[in-house]
Design an enzyme around this catalytic site. Structure first.
Site, PDB file in Angstrom:
ATOM      1  N   MET A 149     107.425  43.139  55.122  1.00 18.11           N
ATOM      2  CA  MET A 149     107.349  42.081  54.843  1.00 18.11           C
ATOM      3  C   MET A 149     106.905  41.626  53.387  1.00 18.11           C
ATOM      4  O   MET A 149     105.821  40.816  53.041  1.00 18.11           O
ATOM      5  CB  MET A 149     106.235  41.058  55.968  1.00 18.11           C
ATOM      6  CG  MET A 149     106.852  41.203  57.371  1.00 18.11           C
ATOM      7  SD  MET A 149     105.553  40.462  58.399  1.00 18.11           S
ATOM      8  CE  MET A 149     104.479  42.040  58.617  1.00 18.11           C
TER       9      MET A 149
ATOM     10  N   ASP B  75     112.418  37.906  69.884  1.00 15.40           N
ATOM     11  CA  ASP B  75     112.030  37.545  68.169  1.00 15.40           C
ATOM     12  C   ASP B  75     113.454  36.727  67.774  1.00 15.40           C
ATOM     13  O   ASP B  75     114.372  37.171  67.991  1.00 15.40           O
ATOM     14  CB  ASP B  75     111.615  38.753  67.525  1.00 15.40           C
ATOM     15  CG  ASP B  75     110.045  39.139  67.827  1.00 15.40           C
ATOM     16  OD1 ASP B  75     109.469  38.299  68.404  1.00 15.40           O
ATOM     17  OD2 ASP B  75     109.660  40.167  67.301  1.00 15.40           O
TER      18      ASP B  75
ATOM     19  N   LYS C 217     109.347  34.592  64.692  1.00 12.80           N
ATOM     20  CA  LYS C 217     108.724  33.904  63.639  1.00 12.80           C
ATOM     21  C   LYS C 217     109.308  34.448  62.509  1.00 12.80           C
ATOM     22  O   LYS C 217     109.651  35.673  62.104  1.00 12.80           O
ATOM     23  CB  LYS C 217     107.116  34.737  63.696  1.00 12.80           C
ATOM     24  CG  LYS C 217     106.436  34.331  64.660  1.00 12.80           C
ATOM     25  CD  LYS C 217     104.968  34.929  64.579  1.00 12.80           C
ATOM     26  CE  LYS C 217     104.140  34.712  65.517  1.00 12.80           C
ATOM     27  NZ  LYS C 217     104.481  35.210  66.892  1.00 12.80           N
TER      28      LYS C 217
END
Length: 288
Positions: A188, A54, A75
């Protein structure tokens, strides 16, 4: 008659049928600090043939894979990201070529890490896999603050949630589920903080509910911000690192979070984002 079925996963694992010589390991890299990696994770990285990692994994953690090919498949919100279908396909293809394949994910693989999609792809292809847990961001933030997510007489339930909805996902009634818990940790979510606060208030959460935001938990650049839901509705946050929103009475002004933060060295510049905040502190996580 009992319906309980017991089995030995090493004897009956259907994934061992096609690629018995290779295994894909979904490894949790933890919240940031490389020394919070589990021993099993570190040993797997040392003998990995290829590592798909990641974007938020610390470079020193990736560097443990001294002999492996490294492939970035990160991402990040608002940035160019690797398509999940490409990652799934790459893991299956790598298993046909290498013995030890590591999919290195920030935090814990099974917490908002899309691990289930990767597991499904591996199962479908008959590839053996193993999940190696890591410390998820919510627990790291709790530890850094010195505030338990559950406290006797204050909080007996915790919800981990995310308001983010992917382009291929259905709508989520996350706010209604979240307010049922005494403590809420949102992943998030910082980029939509005002809207999130308004949604929680609309679902019945008090505007005075305490909020702690922890950015880059466990890293030297860690920052903490303390406010309320009312404060968040009028805020304009600019954070560079990953962050979690921690909401609930345990993060109140008299909690250990505030006491611990007050003991830390406050950085020189004013990081206040508006008068709506009751208290905002950017602290150096390395010293008291």
């Amino acid at each position: 008659m009992s319906n309980l079925v017991m089995c030995n996963p090493l004897m009956s694992n259907p994934l061992m049928s096609k690629h018995t010589a290779s295994t894909v390991y979904l490894v949790g890299a933890g919240p940031g600090a490389p020394d919070l990696l589990t021993l099993r994770a570190a040993r797997l990285l040392e003998r990995a043939d290829i590592v798909f990692h990641d974007a938020l994994v610390h470079p020193d953690t990736i560097a443990l894979a001294v002999n492996a090919q490294k492939v970035a498949v990160g991402k990040r919100a608002g940035q160019v990201s690797t398509d999940q279908r490409f990652i799934n396909r790459s893991l299956v293809e790598a298993a046909a070529r290498y013995t030890t394949v590591v999919r290195l994910k920030g935090g814990d693989p099974m917490m908002f890490g899309r691990a289930q999609e990767e597991i499904a792809a591996l199962v479908s292809a008959g590839v053996a896999y193993e999940v190696i847990p890591g410390i998820t961001a919510a627990l790291a933030a709790s530890a850094q603050l010195g505030v338990s997510l559950t406290q006797r007489g204050i909080a007996r339930s915790v919800t981990f949630a995310t308001p983010r909805i992917g382009p291929d996902a259905s709508t989520s009634d996350w706010a209604k589920s979240a307010v049922a818990a005494d403590t809420i940790v949102l992943y998030m979510a910082v980029g939509q903080a005002p809207q999130i606060a308004a949604a929680l208030i609309a679902e019945g959460k008090s505007a005075d509910t305490a909020v702690a935001i922890v950015e880059s938990a466990t890293l030297p650049e860690e920052q903490r911000i303390f406010t309320t839901l009312a404060g968040l509705t009028a805020s304009s946050l600019t954070l560079r690192g990953p962050a979690v929103l921690c909401i609930g009475a345990v993060f109140g002004m008299g909690s250990g979070a505030i006491i611990n933060a007050a003991r830390r060295k406050i950085r020189g510049k004013n990081t206040s984002t508006g008068a709506a905040f009751e208290l905002i502190m950017a602290v150096d996580a390395r010293g008291y």
